[in-house]
Design a protein around this motif. Structure first.
Motif, PDB file in Angstrom:
ATOM      1  N   ILE A  39      35.813  41.244  41.313  1.00  0.00           N
ATOM      2  CA  ILE A  39      36.771  42.295  40.974  1.00  0.00           C
ATOM      3  C   ILE A  39      36.418  42.938  39.640  1.00  0.00           C
ATOM      4  N   ILE A  40      36.121  42.139  38.644  1.00  0.00           N
ATOM      5  CA  ILE A  40      35.907  42.660  37.290  1.00  0.00           C
ATOM      6  C   ILE A  40      34.455  43.042  37.008  1.00  0.00           C
ATOM      7  N   GLN A  41      33.504  42.401  37.660  1.00  0.00           N
ATOM      8  CA  GLN A  41      32.092  42.621  37.339  1.00  0.00           C
ATOM      9  C   GLN A  41      31.626  44.068  37.527  1.00  0.00           C
ATOM     10  N   PRO A  42      31.961  44.753  38.624  1.00  0.00           N
ATOM     11  CA  PRO A  42      31.511  46.144  38.747  1.00  0.00           C
ATOM     12  C   PRO A  42      32.043  47.037  37.625  1.00  0.00           C
ATOM     13  N   TRP A  43      33.290  46.811  37.216  1.00  0.00           N
ATOM     14  CA  TRP A  43      33.864  47.601  36.124  1.00  0.00           C
ATOM     15  C   TRP A  43      33.125  47.309  34.819  1.00  0.00           C
ATOM     16  N   TYR A  44      32.861  46.038  34.566  1.00  0.00           N
ATOM     17  CA  TYR A  44      32.136  45.641  33.363  1.00  0.00           C
ATOM     18  C   TYR A  44      30.721  46.215  33.361  1.00  0.00           C
ATOM     19  N   LEU A  60      45.097  45.921  35.504  1.00  0.00           N
ATOM     20  CA  LEU A  60      44.898  44.900  36.523  1.00  0.00           C
ATOM     21  C   LEU A  60      46.143  44.826  37.404  1.00  0.00           C
ATOM     22  N   PHE A  61      45.939  44.910  38.707  1.00  0.00           N
ATOM     23  CA  PHE A  61      47.034  44.837  39.673  1.00  0.00           C
ATOM     24  C   PHE A  61      46.961  43.515  40.414  1.00  0.00           C
ATOM     25  N   GLY A  62      48.104  42.903  40.629  1.00  0.00           N
ATOM     26  CA  GLY A  62      48.113  41.631  41.332  1.00  0.00           C
ATOM     27  C   GLY A  62      49.504  41.198  41.701  1.00  0.00           C
ATOM     28  N   ARG A  63      49.650  39.887  41.838  1.00  0.00           N
ATOM     29  CA  ARG A  63      50.928  39.270  42.204  1.00  0.00           C
ATOM     30  C   ARG A  63      51.189  38.096  41.270  1.00  0.00           C
ATOM     31  N   TYR A  64      52.463  37.784  41.090  1.00  0.00           N
ATOM     32  CA  TYR A  64      52.867  36.640  40.290  1.00  0.00           C
ATOM     33  C   TYR A  64      53.116  35.433  41.195  1.00  0.00           C
ATOM     34  N   TYR A  65      52.715  34.275  40.724  1.00  0.00           N
ATOM     35  CA  TYR A  65      52.916  33.033  41.461  1.00  0.00           C
ATOM     36  C   TYR A  65      53.396  31.959  40.494  1.00  0.00           C
ATOM     37  N   ASP A  66      54.250  31.075  40.992  1.00  0.00           N
ATOM     38  CA  ASP A  66      54.593  29.887  40.217  1.00  0.00           C
ATOM     39  C   ASP A  66      53.388  28.961  40.268  1.00  0.00           C
ATOM     40  N   GLU A  67      53.073  28.354  39.134  1.00  0.00           N
ATOM     41  CA  GLU A  67      51.945  27.431  39.097  1.00  0.00           C
ATOM     42  C   GLU A  67      52.220  26.219  39.989  1.00  0.00           C
ATOM     43  N   ALA A  68      51.174  25.706  40.567  1.00  0.00           N
ATOM     44  CA  ALA A  68      51.285  24.515  41.414  1.00  0.00           C
ATOM     45  C   ALA A  68      51.682  23.312  40.571  1.00  0.00           C
ATOM     46  N   ALA A  69      52.325  22.340  41.188  1.00  0.00           N
ATOM     47  CA  ALA A  69      52.780  21.135  40.489  1.00  0.00           C
ATOM     48  C   ALA A  69      51.608  20.375  39.862  1.00  0.00           C
ATOM     49  N   GLU A  70      50.415  20.484  40.476  1.00  0.00           N
ATOM     50  CA  GLU A  70      49.250  19.748  39.965  1.00  0.00           C
ATOM     51  C   GLU A  70      48.849  20.171  38.554  1.00  0.00           C
ATOM     52  N   VAL A  71      49.217  21.388  38.154  1.00  0.00           N
ATOM     53  CA  VAL A  71      48.840  21.842  36.816  1.00  0.00           C
ATOM     54  C   VAL A  71      49.649  21.163  35.732  1.00  0.00           C
ATOM     55  N   ALA A  83      43.090  43.658  42.241  1.00  0.00           N
ATOM     56  CA  ALA A  83      42.459  44.974  42.127  1.00  0.00           C
ATOM     57  C   ALA A  83      42.588  45.459  40.688  1.00  0.00           C
ATOM     58  N   LEU A  84      41.803  46.458  40.347  1.00  0.00           N
ATOM     59  CA  LEU A  84      41.934  47.078  39.037  1.00  0.00           C
ATOM     60  C   LEU A  84      41.839  48.592  39.182  1.00  0.00           C
ATOM     61  N   TYR A  85      42.340  49.278  38.188  1.00  0.00           N
ATOM     62  CA  TYR A  85      42.303  50.734  38.176  1.00  0.00           C
ATOM     63  C   TYR A  85      41.994  51.195  36.767  1.00  0.00           C
ATOM     64  N   GLU A  86      41.032  52.094  36.641  1.00  0.00           N
ATOM     65  CA  GLU A  86      40.675  52.644  35.340  1.00  0.00           C
ATOM     66  C   GLU A  86      41.193  54.075  35.252  1.00  0.00           C
ATOM     67  N   PRO A  87      42.315  54.257  34.549  1.00  0.00           N
ATOM     68  CA  PRO A  87      42.872  55.606  34.431  1.00  0.00           C
ATOM     69  C   PRO A  87      42.041  56.455  33.469  1.00  0.00           C
ATOM     70  N   PRO A  88      42.248  57.776  33.487  1.00  0.00           N
ATOM     71  CA  PRO A  88      41.565  58.624  32.511  1.00  0.00           C
ATOM     72  C   PRO A  88      41.915  58.152  31.094  1.00  0.00           C
ATOM     73  N   LEU A 116      51.274  44.791  45.468  1.00  0.00           N
ATOM     74  CA  LEU A 116      50.707  44.551  44.141  1.00  0.00           C
ATOM     75  C   LEU A 116      51.494  45.307  43.080  1.00  0.00           C
ATOM     76  N   GLU A 117      51.398  44.838  41.853  1.00  0.00           N
ATOM     77  CA  GLU A 117      52.012  45.516  40.722  1.00  0.00           C
ATOM     78  C   GLU A 117      51.130  45.303  39.496  1.00  0.00           C
ATOM     79  N   PRO A 118      51.277  46.138  38.477  1.00  0.00           N
ATOM     80  CA  PRO A 118      50.484  45.916  37.261  1.00  0.00           C
ATOM     81  C   PRO A 118      50.867  44.578  36.632  1.00  0.00           C
ATOM     82  N   VAL A 119      49.883  43.728  36.353  1.00  0.00           N
ATOM     83  CA  VAL A 119      50.154  42.417  35.765  1.00  0.00           C
ATOM     84  C   VAL A 119      49.511  42.255  34.386  1.00  0.00           C
ATOM     85  N   ALA A 120      48.547  43.111  34.060  1.00  0.00           N
ATOM     86  CA  ALA A 120      47.863  43.003  32.769  1.00  0.00           C
ATOM     87  C   ALA A 120      46.934  44.196  32.609  1.00  0.00           C
TER      88      ALA A 120
END
Length: 132
Positions: A39-44, A60-71, A83-88, A116-120
């Motif tokens: 996802i990030i390498q082509p932009w970089y 950066l567009f994505g989804r939010y998740y609760d971390e798994a109990a194992e963490v 996904a990502l989007y590079e605006p003007p 998806l929504e903007p996450v960062a």
């Protein structure tokens, strides 16, 4: 004047700060952001080809998740980037300013339809020297 009588901690009512007003943050806090290299390498790589003398940024567009109990971090939230989007933008060696984007509404509509929504956002920049 009773308002100037000290409290046990030494603060008088007249000297105390006004009441606190709590406002919900306009963004969601996350503990971790995950994204795949594909996802990030082509932009970089595009940034490197354009010349690394100026910064570039993308949303950066994505989804939010609760971390798994194992963490072993109860209540932690992860943003998984899909996904990502590079605006003007207007970029210099030490700043990025997003410009008016004629596609902004469409980008957000498509993202929403995909769940998806903007996450960062991320900024590509040269390493900085000094203590900052």
């Amino acid at each position: 004047n009773r308002g100037h009588l000290p409290w046990p901690n030494g603060v008088c009512l007249a000297c105390a700060p006004p009441n606190v007003i709590l406002r919900e943050q306009v963004y969601r806090h996350v503990d971790t952001i995950s994204l795949e290299t594909r996802i990030i390498q082509p932009w970089y790589q595009s940034w490197v080809r354009r010349g690394v003398d100026v910064q570039r940024a993308c949303i950066l567009f994505g989804r939010y998740y609760d971390e798994a109990a194992e963490v072993n971090n109860p209540g932690a939230v992860r943003a998984q980037v899909h996904a990502l989007y590079e605006p003007p933008q207007e970029c210099t060696s030490n700043s990025v300013r997003f410009l008016k984007d004629p596609n902004e509404k469409l980008v957000h509509q498509i993202a929403a339809r995909l769940g998806l929504e903007p996450v960062a956002w991320v900024i590509a920049t040269l390493p900085r020297s000094g203590d900052k």
